[in-house]
Structures are given as structure tokens and as C-alpha cells.
Design an enzyme around this catalytic site. Sequence first.
Site, short mmCIF file in Angstrom:
data_model
loop_
_atom_site.label_atom_id
_atom_site.label_comp_id
_atom_site.label_asym_id
_atom_site.label_seq_id
_atom_site.Cartn_x
_atom_site.Cartn_y
_atom_site.Cartn_z
N GLY A 11 0.78 -1.23 0.00
CA GLY A 11 0.00 0.00 0.00
C GLY A 11 0.81 1.29 0.00
O GLY A 11 0.29 2.34 0.39
N SER A 12 2.04 1.25 -0.49
CA SER A 12 2.81 2.49 -0.50
C SER A 12 2.21 3.50 -1.49
O SER A 12 2.27 4.72 -1.27
CB SER A 12 4.29 2.23 -0.82
OG SER A 12 4.45 1.78 -2.14
N ASN A 13 1.60 3.02 -2.57
CA ASN A 13 0.93 3.95 -3.50
C ASN A 13 -0.32 4.54 -2.88
O ASN A 13 -0.62 5.72 -3.08
CB ASN A 13 0.62 3.25 -4.83
CG ASN A 13 1.84 3.19 -5.72
OD1 ASN A 13 2.21 4.17 -6.35
ND2 ASN A 13 2.49 2.04 -5.75
N LYS A 64 -16.27 -14.98 -8.45
CA LYS A 64 -15.72 -13.62 -8.57
C LYS A 64 -16.82 -12.60 -8.87
O LYS A 64 -16.75 -11.44 -8.44
CB LYS A 64 -14.65 -13.58 -9.65
CG LYS A 64 -13.82 -12.32 -9.61
CD LYS A 64 -12.61 -12.42 -10.48
CE LYS A 64 -12.10 -11.06 -10.82
NZ LYS A 64 -11.14 -11.07 -11.91
N MET A 89 -3.93 -6.57 -7.22
CA MET A 89 -3.31 -7.65 -7.97
C MET A 89 -4.29 -8.63 -8.62
O MET A 89 -3.97 -9.80 -8.79
CB MET A 89 -2.33 -8.41 -7.06
CG MET A 89 -1.29 -7.53 -6.40
SD MET A 89 -0.40 -6.45 -7.56
CE MET A 89 0.90 -7.55 -8.08
N ARG A 90 -5.48 -8.14 -8.97
CA ARG A 90 -6.43 -9.03 -9.66
C ARG A 90 -6.91 -8.39 -10.95
O ARG A 90 -6.90 -7.16 -11.08
CB ARG A 90 -7.65 -9.32 -8.79
CG ARG A 90 -7.27 -10.12 -7.57
CD ARG A 90 -8.48 -10.65 -6.88
NE ARG A 90 -8.06 -11.15 -5.59
CZ ARG A 90 -8.06 -12.42 -5.23
NH1 ARG A 90 -8.48 -13.35 -6.06
NH2 ARG A 90 -7.65 -12.79 -4.03
N ASN A 106 -5.27 2.45 -13.39
CA ASN A 106 -4.31 1.52 -12.79
C ASN A 106 -2.90 2.09 -12.96
O ASN A 106 -2.63 2.84 -13.90
CB ASN A 106 -4.39 0.16 -13.49
CG ASN A 106 -3.47 -0.87 -12.86
OD1 ASN A 106 -3.33 -0.93 -11.64
ND2 ASN A 106 -2.80 -1.67 -13.66
N HIS A 108 1.13 0.76 -13.31
CA HIS A 108 1.91 -0.45 -13.59
C HIS A 108 3.40 -0.09 -13.65
O HIS A 108 3.77 0.89 -14.32
CB HIS A 108 1.45 -1.08 -14.92
CG HIS A 108 2.17 -2.35 -15.19
ND1 HIS A 108 1.84 -3.54 -14.55
CD2 HIS A 108 3.25 -2.63 -15.95
CE1 HIS A 108 2.67 -4.48 -14.94
NE2 HIS A 108 3.53 -3.96 -15.79
C1 GRF Z 1 3.37 -1.13 -7.45
O1 GRF Z 1 4.65 -1.27 -8.04
C2 GRF Z 1 2.31 -1.03 -8.52
O2 GRF Z 1 2.74 -0.38 -9.66
C3 GRF Z 1 2.02 -2.48 -8.81
O3 GRF Z 1 2.10 -3.13 -7.57
C4 GRF Z 1 3.00 -2.41 -6.71
C5 GRF Z 1 2.25 -2.13 -5.44
O4 GRF Z 1 3.04 -1.55 -4.44
N1 GRF Z 1 0.76 -2.61 -9.49
P1 GRF Z 1 2.36 -0.88 -3.16
O5 GRF Z 1 1.40 -1.93 -2.58
O6 GRF Z 1 1.62 0.34 -3.60
O7 GRF Z 1 3.47 -0.57 -2.22
#
Ligand code: GRF
Length: 194
Positions: A11-13, A64, A89-90, A106, A108
Site C-alpha cells: 500500500g505504498s501507492n 468472482k 493484484m487481480r 491503474n 503499472h
Molecule cells: C506497485 O509497483 C504497482 O505499480 C504495482 O504493484 C505495486 C504495489 O506496491 N501494481 P504498493 O502496494 O503500492 O506498495
Amino acid sequence: MKLALFASGNGSNVQAIVEAVKIGTLQAEIVGLVCDNPTAFVIERAQNAGIETFVLSPEQCANKQVWEEQVVTFLQEKGTELVVLAGFMRIVGPTLLEAFPQRITNIHPSLLPNFPGKSGIQDAFDAKVSKTGVTIHWVDAGVDTGPIICQETLNIDPNWTLEQLETRIHAIEHRLYPETLQQIIETFNKGVDS
Ligand code: GRF
């Protein structure tokens, strides 16, 4: 604009987006976090920030589609206007896509269409390419295939370890995603005003 964040792990983003809202560089309201992994650290981050969490894994549902229906109900109850996948991640299925057409973004960690899938940083590192980067795109039914909103390139120093590359990619992500979301919101607002 009311944003719902989706994440599956660290969850750093999510944290970067929360902080940008807090300091006002991202003019949005975060109405909730959807998490498909009950053990993810991102849940604690959201709770610490006072964000409501919807935590349910598809494996806890009959299928799902049922999971997505429950997620859509939560999103609609919260008045969600934009769905922001940030380390989710899905693959997004038709129920969610149809509920939020052209309204799911999203991030990436590669220069799409290169290195789609779950390990974009590792795959670029293993391929020994000289450049990689970060892509923000609209979500469609494919894996990392939707229309690209923006990309930032990173030149790779051949002496970097995988960890050093990861650190640099994440630093770009944490700046680029809040900035891009602000631009998306401004574009939407202009469309509403005109
Ligand atoms: C990030 O690199 C994002 O681009 C990818 O998964 C990673 C998630 O990192 N889809 P975080 O959970 O936000 O730290």
C-alpha cells in the site's frame, strides 16, 4: 471528486495518494479502500488515515462475480466517481467494468506494453533492458492493456541491483500517480463546466 482506492498488499501507492490529498495537491475525497487480501498491510495504513475499508477476498465468495457485485454495492453506497487501482493484484471483471465505464485507473511498474503482469520490475531487470518506467492507464478487460494516460521513463544503470531499481520505480510511482489523478480530475471538471 470521490475516489475509491483498491490495493492488495503493502500500500505504498495508497499512502502517497492519501498524503497528496492531505496536503491539497490532489483535490479529491477518498471514500474508501477496497482490499481483496485480509492480511494486507494497506488495511492498517487506511485505518490509520481514517479511511473506511471494505475487506473481502473473492475466495470468501461463491465466485468472482458475487465478489464484484458486493464491491460495486459498496462503491455506489459511497458515491464513488473514480476507481483507483493502486497495487491491486487481480484482473477486473465485467461487473466492475460495466459499473464504472472509463472510470477505473491503474498504475503499472513498466513501460507498457512491455512487461505486463505481476512482476513488471523483475521482468525488466531480468531482460537487462536499458530503460523501463511507470505507466498509468485506463483499465479494460485485459491484463495491463487499457488506453495509456501517461508514462515516465527511467534509464537503468547496469550496476543497479533489483532492489535499487525497485526503489527508483516506486519513487516515480509515488509522485506520478497523485499528479496524474489531479490532472484527470481537472479534465473531468472542465468537461462538466463547459
Ligand atoms: C506497485 O509497483 C504497482 O505499480 C504495482 O504493484 C505495486 C504495489 O506496491 N501494481 P504498493 O502496494 O503500492 O506498495
